[in-house]
Design a protein around this motif. Sequence first.
Motif, PDB file in Angstrom:
ATOM      1  N   PHE A 247     -51.709   6.183  73.789  1.00  0.00           N
ATOM      2  CA  PHE A 247     -52.549   5.507  74.724  1.00  0.00           C
ATOM      3  C   PHE A 247     -52.960   6.505  75.755  1.00  0.00           C
ATOM      4  CE2 PHE A 247     -53.347   1.865  77.796  1.00  0.00           C
ATOM      5  CZ  PHE A 247     -54.661   1.638  77.254  1.00  0.00           C
ATOM      6  N   GLU A 250     -55.279   9.298  73.688  1.00  0.00           N
ATOM      7  CA  GLU A 250     -56.384   8.709  73.125  1.00  0.00           C
ATOM      8  C   GLU A 250     -57.510   8.038  74.147  1.00  0.00           C
ATOM      9  OE1 GLU A 250     -55.352   6.661  69.402  1.00  0.00           O
ATOM     10  OE2 GLU A 250     -53.995   8.094  69.236  1.00  0.00           O
ATOM     11  N   GLU A 251     -56.833   7.145  75.150  1.00  0.00           N
ATOM     12  CA  GLU A 251     -57.560   6.574  76.080  1.00  0.00           C
ATOM     13  C   GLU A 251     -57.519   7.006  77.373  1.00  0.00           C
ATOM     14  OE1 GLU A 251     -60.006   4.498  74.905  1.00  0.00           O
ATOM     15  OE2 GLU A 251     -59.478   3.889  72.888  1.00  0.00           O
ATOM     16  N   LYS A 252     -56.742   7.816  77.633  1.00  0.00           N
ATOM     17  CA  LYS A 252     -56.506   8.398  79.161  1.00  0.00           C
ATOM     18  C   LYS A 252     -56.189   7.297  80.178  1.00  0.00           C
ATOM     19  CE  LYS A 252     -58.213  12.519  78.006  1.00  0.00           C
ATOM     20  NZ  LYS A 252     -57.518  12.432  76.667  1.00  0.00           N
ATOM     21  N   LYS A 286     -59.997  -0.387  77.462  1.00  0.00           N
ATOM     22  CA  LYS A 286     -59.778   0.659  76.539  1.00  0.00           C
ATOM     23  C   LYS A 286     -58.276   0.287  75.872  1.00  0.00           C
ATOM     24  CE  LYS A 286     -61.429   4.018  79.877  1.00  0.00           C
ATOM     25  NZ  LYS A 286     -61.498   5.386  79.533  1.00  0.00           N
ATOM     26  N   HIS A 289     -59.674  -1.478  72.680  1.00  0.00           N
ATOM     27  CA  HIS A 289     -60.004  -0.668  71.724  1.00  0.00           C
ATOM     28  C   HIS A 289     -58.827   0.033  71.043  1.00  0.00           C
ATOM     29  CE1 HIS A 289     -63.863   0.658  73.833  1.00  0.00           C
ATOM     30  NE2 HIS A 289     -64.214  -0.187  73.063  1.00  0.00           N
ATOM     31  N   PHE A 290     -57.992   0.400  71.844  1.00  0.00           N
ATOM     32  CA  PHE A 290     -56.690   1.216  71.159  1.00  0.00           C
ATOM     33  C   PHE A 290     -56.026   0.145  70.098  1.00  0.00           C
ATOM     34  CE2 PHE A 290     -52.225   2.570  72.007  1.00  0.00           C
ATOM     35  CZ  PHE A 290     -52.397   3.809  71.357  1.00  0.00           C
ATOM     36  N   ARG A 293     -57.718  -0.466  66.852  1.00  0.00           N
ATOM     37  CA  ARG A 293     -57.456   0.849  66.229  1.00  0.00           C
ATOM     38  C   ARG A 293     -56.062   0.903  65.577  1.00  0.00           C
ATOM     39  NH1 ARG A 293     -59.451   4.350  69.529  1.00  0.00           N
ATOM     40  NH2 ARG A 293     -57.777   5.434  70.312  1.00  0.00           N
TER      41      ARG A 293
END
Lengths: 298, 160
Positions: A247, A250-252, A286, A289-290, A293
């Motif tokens: 996390f 990939e999403e900062k 975020k 999104h994560f 995915r």
Amino acid sequence: MLVTVGGSEAIDIALRAMVDPGDEVLIPQPSYVSYEPCAVLAGAKPVIIELKHENQFRLTAQELEDAITDKTKILILPFPNNPTGAIMERKDLEAIAEVILKHDLFVLSDEIYAELCYTEKHVSIVNIDGMRERTILINGFSKSHAMTGWRLGYACGPKEIIEQMYKIHQFCIMCAPTTSQYAAIDALKNGDEDVQMMREAYNQRRRYLVHAFQEMKLECFEPFGAFYIFPCIREFGLTSDEFATRFLNEEKVAVVPGTAFGDCGEGFIRISYAYSLEKLKIAMEKLEHFINRLRAEK
Amino acid sequence: MREKILSIIEKNSRIDLRELAIILGEEETDIVNEMEQMEKEGVICGYHTLIDWEKTNVEKVSALIEVRVTPQRGHGFDSIAERIYKYPEVHAVYLISGGYDLLVSLEGKSLKEVSNFVSDKLSTLDTVLSTATHFILKKYKDHGTILDKKEVDERIQVTP
Ligand SMILES: Cc1ncc(COP(=O)(O)O)c(C=O)c1O
């Protein structure tokens, strides 16, 4: 009562003052990171009690009873809880107090989040009959007044124990910073409204996050205290560490893996809502999104 | 619920009502009804936008004008205040305690426009005794919002 450098110092010196080598200290987990190492440094043997999601991460009398041996000396009572946001209501505490009295134990009650209870007023275990004499209560200004960097906390308890803690305190650091103590006096005199305002703001964020997780269909128990929420991430088949690391990469966004708070935190992550609602909204986008995915990957 | 809604929308009138319902733990329909009720009662008087015109190409001049007036029998200051606030260029009118009576906030395109307003429209009113016009040179903060924001380095300077 003893004024300390944050609740952290109070936890450390209370354990050092109270335990003898080989004593057992009961530590419910998931919980704050310092109890276990402080117990070890004090020469005690930490005995972990795993709190259960299905009990809303509260400590039950049975779990306590099962962990007690003739070496047990102290129960650490970490509520409202970091990282789960769990609280203990009066009836829960009464059941615990009964076991404590039966086995003649001490309690180290870390109530640093006492002001941050959202559904009802916090009840301290010292308000249960017979517990005041055997409880060290820890609180401070880091959470209630968001004064973390001022490093100010305190411990209250029986004179005999506080006196021993005072010796360690004096030799280690002399005194808690006086600048902070003056600031804290002012906070106590004039800060009630600010505490109320902060509690309301945290509560709004708490409701927002609970709702956001429901929308994402992420399993999460509703926290009633502190400023953390502890969703379950088992469905993704990743460890807490892997989840948090991916996390972040990939999403900062940084979250704390549940395992930081004990092995039984595996399968959970901790999210703090001490940040602003605006930032939390970005973080939740975020996160969505994560996890979408991750779900697609499976 | 009222006070909580107000304290939030006072700072953010564009908040999504569904989100408002979520963070306050209320039903969305209750929030909508309460807002409508407050609009009807005149508790909520409008939803304005705070604009820093300085950052646009539009020229604007703002002034605060202290006005001393003779109160009128039976009306006090109300009728003179009404005559003043009816001018569209007048932003706000307050009755003030102390050295003067009314404080008029005004916006115009230029210094000249504002001074024309004062000399032609305001000071000619029968009950107006005197005016003192203060032009605003810079707005630092307005409606609780800092307009003159400084760049801050958000990196933490001490070790936590
Ligand atoms: C449960 C708990 N106890 C104690 C502390 C230590 O706080 P401080 O030393 O700032 O008072 C924390 C901080 O995160 C905490 O979460």
